[in-house]
Scaffold this motif. Structure first.
Motif, PDB file in Angstrom:
ATOM      1  N   LEU A 397       0.824  -1.211   0.000  1.00 56.33           N
ATOM      2  CA  LEU A 397       0.000   0.000   0.000  1.00 56.33           C
ATOM      3  C   LEU A 397       0.856   1.259   0.000  1.00 56.33           C
ATOM      4  O   LEU A 397       0.492   2.267  -0.621  1.00 56.33           O
ATOM      5  N   HIS A 398       1.997   1.220   0.684  1.00 55.89           N
ATOM      6  CA  HIS A 398       2.854   2.401   0.635  1.00 55.89           C
ATOM      7  C   HIS A 398       3.436   2.581  -0.770  1.00 55.89           C
ATOM      8  O   HIS A 398       3.545   3.719  -1.259  1.00 55.89           O
ATOM      9  N   ALA A 399       3.768   1.479  -1.418  1.00 61.44           N
ATOM     10  CA  ALA A 399       4.238   1.576  -2.804  1.00 61.44           C
ATOM     11  C   ALA A 399       3.136   2.110  -3.712  1.00 61.44           C
ATOM     12  O   ALA A 399       3.394   2.938  -4.610  1.00 61.44           O
ATOM     13  N   LEU A 400       1.894   1.670  -3.498  1.00 65.28           N
ATOM     14  CA  LEU A 400       0.773   2.196  -4.284  1.00 65.28           C
ATOM     15  C   LEU A 400       0.617   3.694  -4.042  1.00 65.28           C
ATOM     16  O   LEU A 400       0.376   4.463  -4.993  1.00 65.28           O
ATOM     17  N   ARG A 401       0.760   4.101  -2.805  1.00 60.98           N
ATOM     18  CA  ARG A 401       0.656   5.528  -2.476  1.00 60.98           C
ATOM     19  C   ARG A 401       1.679   6.342  -3.257  1.00 60.98           C
ATOM     20  O   ARG A 401       1.358   7.403  -3.814  1.00 60.98           O
ATOM     21  N   ARG A 402       2.916   5.864  -3.305  1.00 63.14           N
ATOM     22  CA  ARG A 402       3.949   6.587  -4.031  1.00 63.14           C
ATOM     23  C   ARG A 402       3.771   6.455  -5.547  1.00 63.14           C
ATOM     24  O   ARG A 402       4.149   7.354  -6.310  1.00 63.14           O
ATOM     25  N   GLU A 403       3.176   5.361  -5.992  1.00 62.28           N
ATOM     26  CA  GLU A 403       2.930   5.152  -7.424  1.00 62.28           C
ATOM     27  C   GLU A 403       1.911   6.168  -7.956  1.00 62.28           C
ATOM     28  O   GLU A 403       2.078   6.713  -9.057  1.00 62.28           O
ATOM     29  N   ILE A 404       0.846   6.428  -7.197  1.00 66.48           N
ATOM     30  CA  ILE A 404      -0.226   7.292  -7.713  1.00 66.48           C
ATOM     31  C   ILE A 404      -0.195   8.690  -7.109  1.00 66.48           C
ATOM     32  O   ILE A 404      -0.917   9.582  -7.578  1.00 66.48           O
ATOM     33  N   GLY A 405       0.623   8.901  -6.070  1.00 68.69           N
ATOM     34  CA  GLY A 405       0.735  10.215  -5.447  1.00 68.69           C
ATOM     35  C   GLY A 405      -0.272  10.409  -4.327  1.00 68.69           C
ATOM     36  O   GLY A 405      -1.336   9.787  -4.307  1.00 68.69           O
ATOM     37  N   ASP A 406       0.076  11.292  -3.402  1.00 66.13           N
ATOM     38  CA  ASP A 406      -0.759  11.490  -2.224  1.00 66.13           C
ATOM     39  C   ASP A 406      -2.181  11.970  -2.530  1.00 66.13           C
ATOM     40  O   ASP A 406      -3.135  11.475  -1.913  1.00 66.13           O
ATOM     41  N   PRO A 407      -2.386  12.923  -3.446  1.00 67.86           N
ATOM     42  CA  PRO A 407      -3.770  13.372  -3.682  1.00 67.86           C
ATOM     43  C   PRO A 407      -4.686  12.227  -4.108  1.00 67.86           C
ATOM     44  O   PRO A 407      -5.801  12.091  -3.585  1.00 67.86           O
ATOM     45  N   ALA A 408      -4.233  11.394  -5.045  1.00 68.31           N
ATOM     46  CA  ALA A 408      -5.066  10.277  -5.503  1.00 68.31           C
ATOM     47  C   ALA A 408      -5.211   9.227  -4.409  1.00 68.31           C
ATOM     48  O   ALA A 408      -6.298   8.657  -4.200  1.00 68.31           O
ATOM     49  N   PHE A 409      -4.127   8.944  -3.690  1.00 72.63           N
ATOM     50  CA  PHE A 409      -4.185   7.925  -2.638  1.00 72.63           C
ATOM     51  C   PHE A 409      -5.129   8.364  -1.516  1.00 72.63           C
ATOM     52  O   PHE A 409      -5.949   7.572  -1.029  1.00 72.63           O
ATOM     53  N   ASN A 410      -5.047   9.618  -1.113  1.00 67.58           N
ATOM     54  CA  ASN A 410      -5.929  10.110  -0.062  1.00 67.58           C
ATOM     55  C   ASN A 410      -7.389  10.077  -0.498  1.00 67.58           C
ATOM     56  O   ASN A 410      -8.284   9.754   0.301  1.00 67.58           O
ATOM     57  N   ARG A 411      -7.630  10.404  -1.734  1.00 68.73           N
ATOM     58  CA  ARG A 411      -8.998  10.328  -2.245  1.00 68.73           C
ATOM     59  C   ARG A 411      -9.491   8.885  -2.253  1.00 68.73           C
ATOM     60  O   ARG A 411     -10.646   8.607  -1.923  1.00 68.73           O
ATOM     61  N   LEU A 412      -8.614   7.971  -2.604  1.00 69.03           N
ATOM     62  CA  LEU A 412      -8.977   6.547  -2.626  1.00 69.03           C
ATOM     63  C   LEU A 412      -9.369   6.067  -1.231  1.00 69.03           C
ATOM     64  O   LEU A 412     -10.382   5.369  -1.052  1.00 69.03           O
ATOM     65  N   LEU A 413      -8.577   6.431  -0.230  1.00 65.15           N
ATOM     66  CA  LEU A 413      -8.876   6.024   1.147  1.00 65.15           C
ATOM     67  C   LEU A 413     -10.207   6.593   1.620  1.00 65.15           C
ATOM     68  O   LEU A 413     -10.896   5.973   2.436  1.00 65.15           O
ATOM     69  N   THR A 435      -7.822   2.708 -10.340  1.00 65.99           N
ATOM     70  CA  THR A 435      -7.538   3.112 -11.715  1.00 65.99           C
ATOM     71  C   THR A 435      -8.288   4.384 -12.069  1.00 65.99           C
ATOM     72  O   THR A 435      -7.733   5.312 -12.685  1.00 65.99           O
ATOM     73  N   GLN A 436      -9.561   4.454 -11.668  1.00 68.18           N
ATOM     74  CA  GLN A 436     -10.357   5.632 -11.977  1.00 68.18           C
ATOM     75  C   GLN A 436      -9.844   6.865 -11.238  1.00 68.18           C
ATOM     76  O   GLN A 436      -9.731   7.950 -11.825  1.00 68.18           O
ATOM     77  N   VAL A 437      -9.529   6.708  -9.961  1.00 66.20           N
ATOM     78  CA  VAL A 437      -9.096   7.845  -9.158  1.00 66.20           C
ATOM     79  C   VAL A 437      -7.745   8.375  -9.632  1.00 66.20           C
ATOM     80  O   VAL A 437      -7.520   9.588  -9.693  1.00 66.20           O
ATOM     81  N   SER A 438      -6.842   7.459  -9.977  1.00 67.34           N
ATOM     82  CA  SER A 438      -5.491   7.871 -10.378  1.00 67.34           C
ATOM     83  C   SER A 438      -5.400   8.259 -11.847  1.00 67.34           C
ATOM     84  O   SER A 438      -4.467   8.960 -12.259  1.00 67.34           O
ATOM     85  N   GLY A 439      -6.362   7.769 -12.660  1.00 62.12           N
ATOM     86  CA  GLY A 439      -6.297   8.012 -14.093  1.00 62.12           C
ATOM     87  C   GLY A 439      -5.156   7.280 -14.765  1.00 62.12           C
ATOM     88  O   GLY A 439      -4.682   7.696 -15.828  1.00 62.12           O
ATOM     89  N   ARG A 440      -4.735   6.150 -14.152  1.00 65.08           N
ATOM     90  CA  ARG A 440      -3.592   5.412 -14.687  1.00 65.08           C
ATOM     91  C   ARG A 440      -3.927   3.942 -14.795  1.00 65.08           C
ATOM     92  O   ARG A 440      -4.769   3.412 -14.059  1.00 65.08           O
ATOM     93  N   ASN A 441      -3.268   3.263 -15.715  1.00 70.48           N
ATOM     94  CA  ASN A 441      -3.390   1.811 -15.841  1.00 70.48           C
ATOM     95  C   ASN A 441      -2.481   1.155 -14.806  1.00 70.48           C
ATOM     96  O   ASN A 441      -1.256   1.194 -14.930  1.00 70.48           O
ATOM     97  N   LEU A 442      -3.072   0.562 -13.786  1.00 66.47           N
ATOM     98  CA  LEU A 442      -2.314  -0.010 -12.672  1.00 66.47           C
ATOM     99  C   LEU A 442      -2.299  -1.532 -12.693  1.00 66.47           C
ATOM    100  O   LEU A 442      -1.896  -2.161 -11.712  1.00 66.47           O
ATOM    101  N   HIS A 443      -2.733  -2.123 -13.789  1.00 61.32           N
ATOM    102  CA  HIS A 443      -2.869  -3.584 -13.827  1.00 61.32           C
ATOM    103  C   HIS A 443      -1.547  -4.284 -13.525  1.00 61.32           C
ATOM    104  O   HIS A 443      -1.485  -5.208 -12.701  1.00 61.32           O
ATOM    105  N   GLU A 444      -0.475  -3.843 -14.172  1.00 62.14           N
ATOM    106  CA  GLU A 444       0.828  -4.489 -13.955  1.00 62.14           C
ATOM    107  C   GLU A 444       1.303  -4.289 -12.519  1.00 62.14           C
ATOM    108  O   GLU A 444       1.840  -5.214 -11.900  1.00 62.14           O
ATOM    109  N   PHE A 445       1.097  -3.093 -11.978  1.00 61.69           N
ATOM    110  CA  PHE A 445       1.502  -2.824 -10.601  1.00 61.69           C
ATOM    111  C   PHE A 445       0.778  -3.771  -9.638  1.00 61.69           C
ATOM    112  O   PHE A 445       1.396  -4.371  -8.741  1.00 61.69           O
ATOM    113  N   PHE A 446      -0.533  -3.924  -9.802  1.00 61.46           N
ATOM    114  CA  PHE A 446      -1.284  -4.817  -8.915  1.00 61.46           C
ATOM    115  C   PHE A 446      -0.864  -6.270  -9.107  1.00 61.46           C
ATOM    116  O   PHE A 446      -0.808  -7.042  -8.140  1.00 61.46           O
TER     117      PHE A 446
END
Length: 468
Positions: A397-413, A435-446
């Motif tokens: 989860l910390h890696a995901l936070r850094r992957e998508i940035g704090d604004p998107a991660f905080n919104r996700l939480l 994916t929707q919140v970050s606007g990025r394709n995160l499939h490989e990361f997950f």
């Protein structure tokens, strides 16, 4: 004149059955024919195929329990209100051990049998039509502590050091003391009325009523219901918004008030991260028992004797992640445990800790551990649900936070508990939202972090600010 008045009287008498012209109104159509079938004896979780049942949706449990601490005997009288999701010829409830004395469906005696390890099979006096709300009353009794359990986080009914008893366990808990559809897929309201001898106190979920009575109006997964009977010292207060707080301390656990008193502070912090506190009440059950886990029993977590502030943060975070938003399948347990565990890191960050430094130190320690990185966080296999989610899950989860940035991660939480409040969700739902919140394709990361079994490559291991 008389003849005309008589005719008018006849018309008035039959106005709702026929027109004065003599044409009859059409009769209401007959109900469609029923095709009653037995409800399924499992809810469909591939890890625990016998857990729960099909054919109905549980709406509420009214549990009346009389418990005698000296003998350990429990007499139960539980009414399950449910709605049929198919035409039912029979249906199952889950009940472990305990002798069933009688079963009624809508006030009429019903036939019943016991099958497999914990199936209570009920045949109502007549089939139940799909869409019908019905009530099943079960009277039963015995010594629940004599019912065998699986160990680990399945604790079974336990005697406490003060001579009382408590019930916590995951994934199996409720069926040790009342008949239930034991699957987190079928959440329902819960009311307990407990009768114990003078000098004993009963603590359970939700809002406190008359002595021994507790009501949880929000839907609750059955493993999150609880009962604790003991010589408790009880503290009562309210949160700033008026939510009642009831915390109970077993003999020997009174010193834990220093921890319990920080609950409003913890819930205030977590509300800032996850949104408004979603439960009807708050508090804790502080045992003086050396069980190896604490549990996020809804509204009022149950704490082992070793639990400290970090555990309070963890179990409180579950009131959003796991309790309000519940999983559908146990393979998605990361939705509960990864987030509650990461809440401990968020609390440490509040206290001034640099989480990037903590993360890098953890990577240095675990980099060469094949066992650590081989643990899947999603789809890990039955029996392995609780192996990686408390440590690898935090790093993921910390890696995901850094992957998508704090604004998107905080919104996700914040948005996740709001979107699925008091319902069920899947890991696929979470990936979609991320994916929707970050606007990025995160499939490989997950894939790498949550379904992978190897140390991620540096690009995924040190995303965003972790690269510096």
């Amino acid at each position: 004149m008389r003849r005309r008045l008589a005719a008018l009287a006849v018309c008035a008498a039959v106005i709702f059955a026929a027109a004065c012209s003599g044409d009859a109104l059409p009769a209401p159509p007959p109900p469609p024919p029923m095709h009653p079938m037995p409800g399924a004896s499992g809810a469909g979780d591939p890890y625990y195929p016998d857990d729960g049942n099909g054919g109905y949706d549980a709406l509420g449990y009214q549990v009346d329990a009389t418990y005698d601490p000296p003998s350990g005997h429990l007499d139960g009288d539980t009414t399950v209100t449910a709605k049929a999701t198919q035409d039912l010829s029979r249906f199952d409830l889950d009940l472990r051990g305990l002798d069933v004395h009688s079963v009624e469906v809508d006030g009429k005696p019903a036939k019943f049998t016991r099958e497999k390890a914990f199936e209570l099979v009920v045949t109502p006096p007549s089939p139940i039509r799909a869409g019908t709300t019905f009530r099943t009353r079960v009277r039963y009794g015995g010594d629940p502590a004599k019912t065998s359990h699986g160990g680990g986080s399945e604790n079974g009914w336990q005697h406490s050091a003060d001579g009382g008893a408590f019930m916590v366990g995951e994934p199996h808990s409720a069926a040790f003391w009342y008949p239930v559809n034991e699957t987190p897929r079928d959440k329902a309201t819960f009311t307990l009325t407990a009768h114990v001898p003078a000098g004993w106190t009963v603590i359970s979920n939700g809002r406190e009523g008359p002595p021994g009575t507790w009501t949880e109006p929000n839907p609750v997964a059955s493993y999150l219901t609880t009962i604790a009977i003991g010589k408790f010292s009880v503290d009562r207060s309210t949160l700033p918004d008026g939510t009642p707080v009831v915390s109970a301390y077993a003999p020997g656990a009174e010193a834990r008030r220093a921890t319990g008193s920080r609950l409003p502070e913890v819930l205030g912090f977590l509300s800032g991260k996850f949104g408004p506190y979603p439960q009807s009440a708050a508090g804790g059950i502080y045992l003086d028992e050396d069980i190896h886990f604490s549990l996020e029993t809804q509204t009022r977590p149950t704490y082992a004797k070793w639990a400290e502030l970090a555990t309070l943060v963890h179990e409180s975070a579950h009131q959003w992640f796991g309790d309000s938003v519940s999983l559908k399948d146990w393979s998605d347990i990361c939705l509960n445990e990864c987030f509650a565990s990461y809440a401990q890191w968020l609390w440490a960050e509040r206290e001034g800790q640099n989480l990037d430094d903590r993360y890098r130190a953890a990577i240095d320690i675990t980099r060469g551990s094949t066992d650590f990185w081989s643990q899947k966080l999603v789809g890990m296999g039955q029996g392995h649900e609780f192996e990686g989610v408390y440590n690898k899950g935090i790093l993921a989860l910390h890696a995901l936070r850094r992957e998508i940035g704090d604004p998107a991660f905080n919104r996700l939480l914040h948005d996740w508990p709001s979107r699925f409040r008091h319902g069920n969700a899947t890991w696929a739902d979470f990936e979609t939202m991320a994916t929707q919140v970050s606007g990025r394709n995160l499939h490989e990361f997950f894939d790498v972090w949550f379904r992978g079994t190897k140390l991620p490559a540096d690009a995924d291991l040190f995303p965003g600010s972790l690269r510096s």
